[in-house]
Design an enzyme around this catalytic site. Structure first.
Site, PDB file in Angstrom:
ATOM      1  N   GLU A 150      39.364  38.451  49.978  1.00 33.04           N
ATOM      2  CA  GLU A 150      40.734  38.883  49.689  1.00 33.04           C
ATOM      3  C   GLU A 150      40.782  39.839  48.510  1.00 33.04           C
ATOM      4  OE1 GLU A 150      44.735  38.851  47.816  1.00 33.04           O
ATOM      5  OE2 GLU A 150      42.806  38.230  46.972  1.00 33.04           O
ATOM      6  N   ASP A 178      37.154  33.578  47.611  1.00 34.16           N
ATOM      7  CA  ASP A 178      36.471  34.483  46.693  1.00 34.16           C
ATOM      8  C   ASP A 178      37.270  34.618  45.404  1.00 34.16           C
ATOM      9  OD1 ASP A 178      38.407  35.820  48.321  1.00 34.16           O
ATOM     10  OD2 ASP A 178      37.720  37.734  47.536  1.00 34.16           O
TER      11      ASP A 178
END
Length: 448
Positions: free
Chosen positions: A135, A70
């Protein structure tokens, strides 16, 4: 998704993928990884990925290579030189959100494994690859669920290697040559909400103190009274001791004798925001909300304070200090979220993971000075602290002056050369991990 191809010195294609959200490159990009009998792959929590690469010697404790797929948001209107998801190449650099954080590590790990498998390599020491999808919002779905799966399988890890620190070239003032800092811990973190509630009223008849005024005064006290100076009481001390010989006088003498000069050096470092972060728990007021109309005295004023906690302090100690510094019963304090600083991983001559990473770096960059460091930001590697004693945060991305501002900022980029170095790093690291154990300290003959 956009796929770019470059070529390394061997003529083999190097793939660059820059994808929105949390997309993994297609299976066709790494056919050997996804078809090899040595590799087991599973999707975790719909978007994250866990790979298990079998080792021929199951008695060797496995390790985990961690990265995330991400990215934080980006908009071309912010002033990018190239569209942030275009992967456009400009003067030998690939521009795009995620080129540093953290698609280069994702792709570097998978590309290295692809090359190794094509060469017929079979590891002695098995290892995991974990690619989380959230994350940037703490990893509670991705890394956390990967950790739960490994825990259910009674996995114990020799070490974890995640993103974090890098190779700093010209970034540390006065340091001769580049330094590779391997993160051995992370600062803790806390978000605290401060609020004041009072009866609302008309602005034509204001009381002596308003909710905004009371809260603003409390915030001002926090800014005027920073957390205590703690330089030398955490892993940052080891960083400067390792780098001391690369400084000129008088800094070399000061850093070589921190038992005497840590207080002095701390006073120097606290003068700049970027180095003050190594000295203490930092306090940043990041949000302040109050009022809905210009002629109404608001009933409620709220402020949010973000703190990054020094390794020598605990979350509770920080909360107690905030309470005493604010010193006003009318200001309500609420912990929104937080956690203590992470345990400090070993970095001595017997630390397997640290020494393997160090050797891999020095084989590639012989003139670089390697030192332990501390991450002032946080990664999702903290979720694995129950599976290993040693979590390291490092990738050989080269940072020059000004590059840190690209991290989560505009014009994030990586050079084609540095991306190839990332692949080579993981390519070598995986093979270096195949030794059974580290040589005895100061031994002249060993498997490495």
């Amino acid at each position: 998704s956009l796929v770019l191809f470059s070529y390394n010195n061997l003529g083999s294609p190097i793939r660059f993928f820059f994808l929105n959200a949390f997309t993994l490159p297609p299976v066709s990009a790494f056919p050997t990884v996804f078809s090899s009998s040595l590799v087991d792959h599973e999707v975790v929590a719909n978007y994250s990925h866990l790979f298990w690469v079998k080792g021929s010697q199951p008695d060797l404790e496995p390790y985990l290579l961690l990265a995330h797929i991400d990215v934080v948001p980006a908009s071309e209107s912010d002033g990018w030189e190239a569209p942030p998801f275009s992967a456009k190449e400009i003067d030998g650099f690939i521009y795009g959100r995620g080129t540093i954080d953290d698609k280069s590590q994702v792709m570097g790990i998978l590309q290295a494994l692809e090359y190794l498998l094509i060469k017929g390599y079979a590891p002695r020491r098995g290892f995991y690859i974990g690619l989380g999808h959230d994350e940037e919002v703490s990893g509670y779905q991705g890394a956390m669920n990967i950790m739960h799966i490994l825990k259910q399988r009674d996995a114990q890890l020799s070490f974890v290697l995640d993103e974090g620190l890098a190779v700093l070239d010209g970034v540390i003032s006065g340091l001769e040559g580049p330094a590779a800092l391997i993160g051995i811990s992370e600062k803790g973190s806390a978000t605290v909400k401060l609020s004041v509630s009072m009866a609302p009223g008309h602005s034509s008849m204001p009381p002596r103190e308003t909710s905004i005024g009371i809260l603003a005064a409390a915030v001002k006290r926090l800014e005027e009274n920073p957390m205590p100076r703690l330089f030398g009481h955490g892993p940052e001390r080891g960083t400067f001791e390792h780098l001391a010989h690369k400084f000129g006088l008088p800094m070399k003498f000061i850093m070589s004798n921190l038992w005497l000069f840590s207080s002095l050096l701390g006073r120097v470092l606290e003068r700049k925001p970027d180095t003050n972060a190594f000295v203490r728990t930092t306090t940043a007021v990041t949000m302040f909300n109050a009022g809905v109309k210009v002629n109404v005295i608001p009933a409620l004023a709220e402020a949010y304070v973000n703190l990054r906690i020094h390794s020598a302090q605990s979350l509770q100690e920080v909360l107690d200090l905030i309470q005493s510094t604010v010193g006003d019963q009318r200001v309500k304090m609420e912990l929104v979220n937080g956690f203590d600083p992470l345990p400090v991983s070993s970095s001595d001559e017997r630390a397997f993971g640290f020494q393997i990473i160090k050797k891999t770096v020095l084989d590639m960059f012989p003139t670089v000075t390697v030192a332990p460091g501390i991450c002032i930001g946080n990664t999702d590697s903290r979720h694995f602290k129950d599976l290993t004693n040693d979590i390291y945060r490092f990738a050989p991305a080269w940072f020059k002056p000004g590059d840190a501002q690209r991290f989560h900022g505009i014009n994030e980029r990586i050079s084609k050369k540095n991306y190839e170095e990332l692949i080579t790093f993981y390519f070598s690291l995986i093979q270096n991990c195949d030794i059974q154990k580290l040589p005895d300290p100061h031994s002249s003959v060993h498997e490495l």
